[in-house]
Write a protein that holds these residues in place. Structure first.
Motif, PDB file in Angstrom:
ATOM      1  N   ASP A 109       0.823  -1.209   0.000  1.00  0.00           N
ATOM      2  CA  ASP A 109       0.000   0.000   0.000  1.00  0.00           C
ATOM      3  C   ASP A 109       0.855   1.256   0.000  1.00  0.00           C
ATOM      4  N   ASP A 110       1.942   1.236   0.769  1.00  0.00           N
ATOM      5  CA  ASP A 110       2.830   2.391   0.850  1.00  0.00           C
ATOM      6  C   ASP A 110       4.170   1.932   1.390  1.00  0.00           C
ATOM      7  N   HIS A 166       8.219   3.160   2.702  1.00  0.00           N
ATOM      8  CA  HIS A 166       9.044   4.237   3.245  1.00  0.00           C
ATOM      9  C   HIS A 166      10.470   3.720   3.305  1.00  0.00           C
ATOM     10  N   ASP A 219       3.628  -0.594   4.404  1.00  0.00           N
ATOM     11  CA  ASP A 219       2.224  -0.688   4.802  1.00  0.00           C
ATOM     12  C   ASP A 219       1.565  -1.661   3.839  1.00  0.00           C
ATOM     13  N   THR A 220       0.937  -2.704   4.377  1.00  0.00           N
ATOM     14  CA  THR A 220       0.282  -3.688   3.530  1.00  0.00           C
ATOM     15  C   THR A 220      -0.984  -4.190   4.210  1.00  0.00           C
ATOM     16  N   SER A 221      -1.952  -4.539   3.394  1.00  0.00           N
ATOM     17  CA  SER A 221      -3.176  -5.139   3.925  1.00  0.00           C
ATOM     18  C   SER A 221      -3.138  -6.654   3.767  1.00  0.00           C
ATOM     19  N   LYS A 253       2.257 -11.290   5.872  1.00  0.00           N
ATOM     20  CA  LYS A 253       3.227 -10.197   5.814  1.00  0.00           C
ATOM     21  C   LYS A 253       4.640 -10.704   5.569  1.00  0.00           C
ATOM     22  N   THR A 312       7.294  -5.071   8.098  1.00  0.00           N
ATOM     23  CA  THR A 312       5.877  -4.721   7.953  1.00  0.00           C
ATOM     24  C   THR A 312       5.255  -4.479   9.330  1.00  0.00           C
ATOM     25  N   ASP A 346       3.781  -2.632  12.120  1.00  0.00           N
ATOM     26  CA  ASP A 346       3.132  -1.319  12.054  1.00  0.00           C
ATOM     27  C   ASP A 346       3.839  -0.248  12.878  1.00  0.00           C
ATOM     28  N   VAL A 401       7.137   0.588  11.157  1.00  0.00           N
ATOM     29  CA  VAL A 401       6.871   1.270   9.889  1.00  0.00           C
ATOM     30  C   VAL A 401       6.511   2.736  10.139  1.00  0.00           C
ATOM     31  N   ASN A 402       5.728   3.018  11.162  1.00  0.00           N
ATOM     32  CA  ASN A 402       5.388   4.411  11.492  1.00  0.00           C
ATOM     33  C   ASN A 402       6.629   5.215  11.859  1.00  0.00           C
ATOM     34  N   LYS A 420       8.507   5.869   8.682  1.00  0.00           N
ATOM     35  CA  LYS A 420       7.810   6.925   7.937  1.00  0.00           C
ATOM     36  C   LYS A 420       8.177   8.297   8.494  1.00  0.00           C
TER      37      LYS A 420
END
Length: 198
Positions: free
Chosen positions: A98-99, A101, A114-116, A120, A144, A146, A149-150, A153
């Motif tokens: 999805d996105d 970084h 970021d993945t749905s 993962k 992956t 979260d 990843v934040n 980012k």
């Protein structure tokens, strides 16, 4: 008295306007005596300013661009923003991403995704292999998770806004440590099967 005063005022203004057109060339549309007016555009920029919106907008945006460079407009000149953008763009085009970084630090490439996708680990492995093709001589770390990843980012955004790697180095060290603790250091995990076959 008021109508007389109003009439005299109108008459005086009309007489004044008649006198304004004494220059016979005033209505000549081919008269080139006017100084040229500068309009802002991106052509011919030497200092890298984006003049397409005007000087005030440029000052407020602090938007410095190089016409031939990729989107890494705000990176510090000592940071390889072009490579970070290249990796980010490649990863963002992959399925189930999805996105992405990216942080470059010394010989390390850190990629947060970021993945749905439910699996993962599979996304981690695919992204690792793709990034490794781009930078075969660098250590690649993919996550992956979260929370991590934040954090990636935030550091990536800081770098894009002109912060130096020195200013974010403690954050990067913490991120690398947490990736290792989370067990998502794919660099070693993916190398092992190939090393055992030698």
């Amino acid at each position: 008295m008021k109508p007389i005063l109003s009439g005299l005022t109108v008459l005086t203004l009309a007489a004044g306007l008649v006198g304004c057109n004494t220059n016979k060339g005033a209505l000549d549309r081919n008269d080139n005596d006017v100084r040229p007016i500068g309009y802002y555009n991106k052509q011919g920029d030497r200092d890298g300013m984006d003049r397409s919106k005007g000087p005030v907008t440029d000052m407020m945006d602090n938007n410095r661009t190089d016409n031939n460079a990729p989107r890494n407009v705000g990176y510090d000149q000592n940071y390889d923003g072009a490579l970070a953008e290249k990796i980010r763009d490649r990863v963002n085009r992959m399925n189930n991403v999805d996105d992405a970084h990216v942080i470059l630090n010394d010989n390390n490439v850190i990629v947060g995704i970021d993945t749905s996708e439910n699996n993962k680990k599979a996304v981690d492995h695919r992204v690792y292999r793709e990034v490794k093709k781009l930078v075969p001589n660098r250590d690649v770390r993919v996550t992956t998770d979260d929370n991590i990843v934040n954090r990636i980012k935030n550091v990536d955004n800081n770098l894009q806004n002109g912060k130096t790697t020195r200013e974010v180095s403690s954050d990067v060290k913490g991120i690398m440590s947490d990736i290792g603790k989370a067990g998502t250091d794919l660099g070693n995990a993916v190398k092992r099967p190939f090393q055992n076959n030698r």
